[in-house]
Design an enzyme around this catalytic site. Structure first.
Site, PDB file in Angstrom:
ATOM      1  N   ASN A 144       0.899  -0.956   0.118  1.00 57.00           N
ATOM      2  CA  ASN A 144       0.548   0.085   0.100  1.00 57.00           C
ATOM      3  C   ASN A 144       1.130   1.489  -0.120  1.00 57.00           C
ATOM      4  OD1 ASN A 144      -1.713   1.559   0.182  1.00 57.00           O
ATOM      5  ND2 ASN A 144      -2.791   0.543   1.387  1.00 57.00           N
ATOM      6  N   ASP A 145       1.025   1.409   1.461  1.00 54.39           N
ATOM      7  CA  ASP A 145       2.237   3.245   1.193  1.00 54.39           C
ATOM      8  C   ASP A 145       3.444   2.640   0.164  1.00 54.39           C
ATOM      9  OD1 ASP A 145       0.392   3.586   3.658  1.00 54.39           O
ATOM     10  OD2 ASP A 145       1.491   1.791   4.747  1.00 54.39           O
ATOM     11  N   VAL A 146       3.929   1.576   0.201  1.00 57.06           N
ATOM     12  CA  VAL A 146       5.320   1.854  -0.748  1.00 57.06           C
ATOM     13  C   VAL A 146       4.956   1.855  -2.458  1.00 57.06           C
ATOM     14  CG1 VAL A 146       6.367   0.457   0.983  1.00 57.06           C
ATOM     15  CG2 VAL A 146       5.184  -0.563  -0.912  1.00 57.06           C
ATOM     16  N   ALA A 159      -0.041   2.898   7.376  1.00 53.05           N
ATOM     17  CA  ALA A 159       0.699   4.700   7.336  1.00 53.05           C
ATOM     18  C   ALA A 159      -0.828   5.682   7.980  1.00 53.05           C
ATOM     19  CB  ALA A 159       1.380   5.329   6.551  1.00 53.05           C
TER      20      ALA A 159
END
Length: 454
Positions: free
Chosen positions: A380-382, A421
């Site tokens: 997701n965040d990456v 996050a």
């Protein structure tokens, strides 16, 4: 003569530690590196039994048997998704061991030994902080402990009190057993106050730093006992943990101070996109399998969701099915994907994915423009393009896997929930992106069947 043999064994053990760490830096040689480091530790343990005047050998053997049995059980039974928690737990035990050694040795230490007293107090304070902090980190990763905002100034005052009392005990010239236990208690409290406010997304960095602190306590214990292998081993662990902490902070484009002293990564973080104003495009198994089968290059981006679903074997099966159709399949690995450094590498290696297919972020980013399909599984965040495009985003400036540069993107997720996050992912609303909702293992198994039947 015996002491010389012990010193030689310790020197060989340290060399094996260094070689082991060096070999662990690459997946191809990681297993050999682990075996070398293990051999060094066994040699150091055996050499320690040659120490003249060693007492309570039976108790030592019992303790070793219990520790070995427990370690083997946890290592064999733990799920890959819980491996970061296990690492954090083992790290905390190292800190606890250093603190307990300090408590035991304080009673036998002459009060005028200022140098040894300073080393002992360092073991007590740092070991206690590492122990309680590691347990909180483990609880956060397990999801049983939530972020708690604690006043940073108050936390530093607690640490300052522990240090001040330690200095007083060292300089007092008189036995202070009660104060020593107070120092341990205050240090344990600071360990809690240190880790509680840090967001869950930053736990890998915190664990690495705590691991470095545990290495420091091993080194100080080595100084206390004039034991070279403990000293050098502790220095190696401490320095390696610190370097890893700095590297992960760099991969997130943040300073270590920003990670440790802000609350970014908590569940309360806001999003940069309004889902109500965006269009989500879905895709089914059949259309996904067609898109994958007729691609020239497919890049798989694994994340924590892959580990949760235990889908590493299914994704390898899909890889083999696509390669039989002439499709090139690679894996894009972000430095902080998962819950600890190397999490995705270990996960995929478990399913026998060839090491040369695991491509680091910088190298795989160059290949995305010529990639037909990127399949994001649980990450997701990456992969959030807000890191490049949205200056108001908390992750702006963080290096990411630039999957939105590929021709097509398929995202396998259970739902539209945000990542660890707590930030909305703009990639999900990109016109190139198609969402394939469902459990990753079931979805990948279905894709394998569809691809093979075409």
């Amino acid at each position: 003569m015996i002491l010389q043999i012990i010193d030689i064994c310790y020197m060989v053990a340290v060399v094996l530690f260094i070689l082991g760490i060096k070999l662990m830096s690459h997946p191809d040689s990681a297993r050999r590196g682990n075996a070398l480091a293990l051999s060094g530790m066994l040699l150091a343990i055996i050499a320690s039994f040659l120490t003249p005047g060693l007492n309570n050998i039976a108790l030592i053997l019992v303790a070793m048997a219990l520790g070995t049995g427990g370690g083997l059980y946890f290592a064999k039974s733990v799920q890959m998704t819980a491996m970061p928690q296990l690492v954090s737990f083992f790290n905390g035990m190292g800190g606890a061991a250093a603190a307990l050694i300090g408590l035991v040795e304080y009673g036998d230490l002459p009060v005028d030994e200022v140098g040894k007293g300073a080393v002992l107090m360092a073991s007590l304070v740092i070991g206690s902080i590492s122990f309680s902090g590691s347990l909180v980190a483990m609880g956060k990763l397990q999801g049983v402990i939530k972020d708690i905002n604690i006043n940073k100034i108050l936390a530093f005052l607690v640490l300052g009190l522990a240090v001040a009392l330690a200095i007083y005990v060292i300089l007092s010239g008189e036995p202070q057993p009660v104060l020593v236990y107070v120092i341990v208690l205050i240090s344990l409290i600071y360990g809690l106050a240190f880790v509680y406010p840090i967001g869950g997304a930053d736990m890998p960095v915190v664990i690495s730093l705590l691991n470095s602190l545990t290495g420091v306590t091993a080194a100080t214990t080595g100084l206390l006992y004039n034991n070279m292998v403990m000293l050098m081993g502790g220095i190696l662990v401490g320095s390696a943990g610190l370097l890893l902490t700095l590297l992960m902070a760099k991969a997130m484009n943040r300073s270590v101070a920003n990670i440790l002293f802000t609350s970014f990564g908590g569940s309360s973080a806001g999003g940069s996109a309004d889902a109500g104003d965006q269009i989500v495009r879905e895709i089914n198994l059949t259309d996904s399998s067609i898109l994958l089968s007729y691609a020239k290059r497919v890049v798989v981006v694994p994340g924590y969701g892959l580990a949760v679903a235990q889908a590493q074997h299914a994704v390898h099966d899909l890889e083999k099915a696509l390669e039989e159709k002439g499709v090139e399949v690679l894996y894009g690995i972000h430095p902080v994907a998962g819950r600890m450094p190397g999490h995705m590498n270990v996960l995929l290696a478990e399913s026998d994915v060839p090491y040369d297919k695991l491509i680091d972020m910088d190298d795989i980013n160059e290949k995305f423009p010529s990639t037909d399909v990127v399949m994001v599984i649980g990450a997701n965040d990456v992969v959030n393009p807000a890191a490049n495009d949205d200056p108001s985003s908390p992750i702006y400036g963080m290096p990411i896997l630039e999957v939105n540069r590929a021709t097509n993107v398929i995202v396998i997720k259970r739902s539209m929930s945000s990542g660890y996050a707590g930030i909305e992912n703009a990639l999900f609303f990109d016109p190139k992106t198609r969402m394939l909702f469902g459990d990753a293992k079931k979805v990948l198994t279905g894709l394998v069947s569809e691809v093979k039947s075409m």
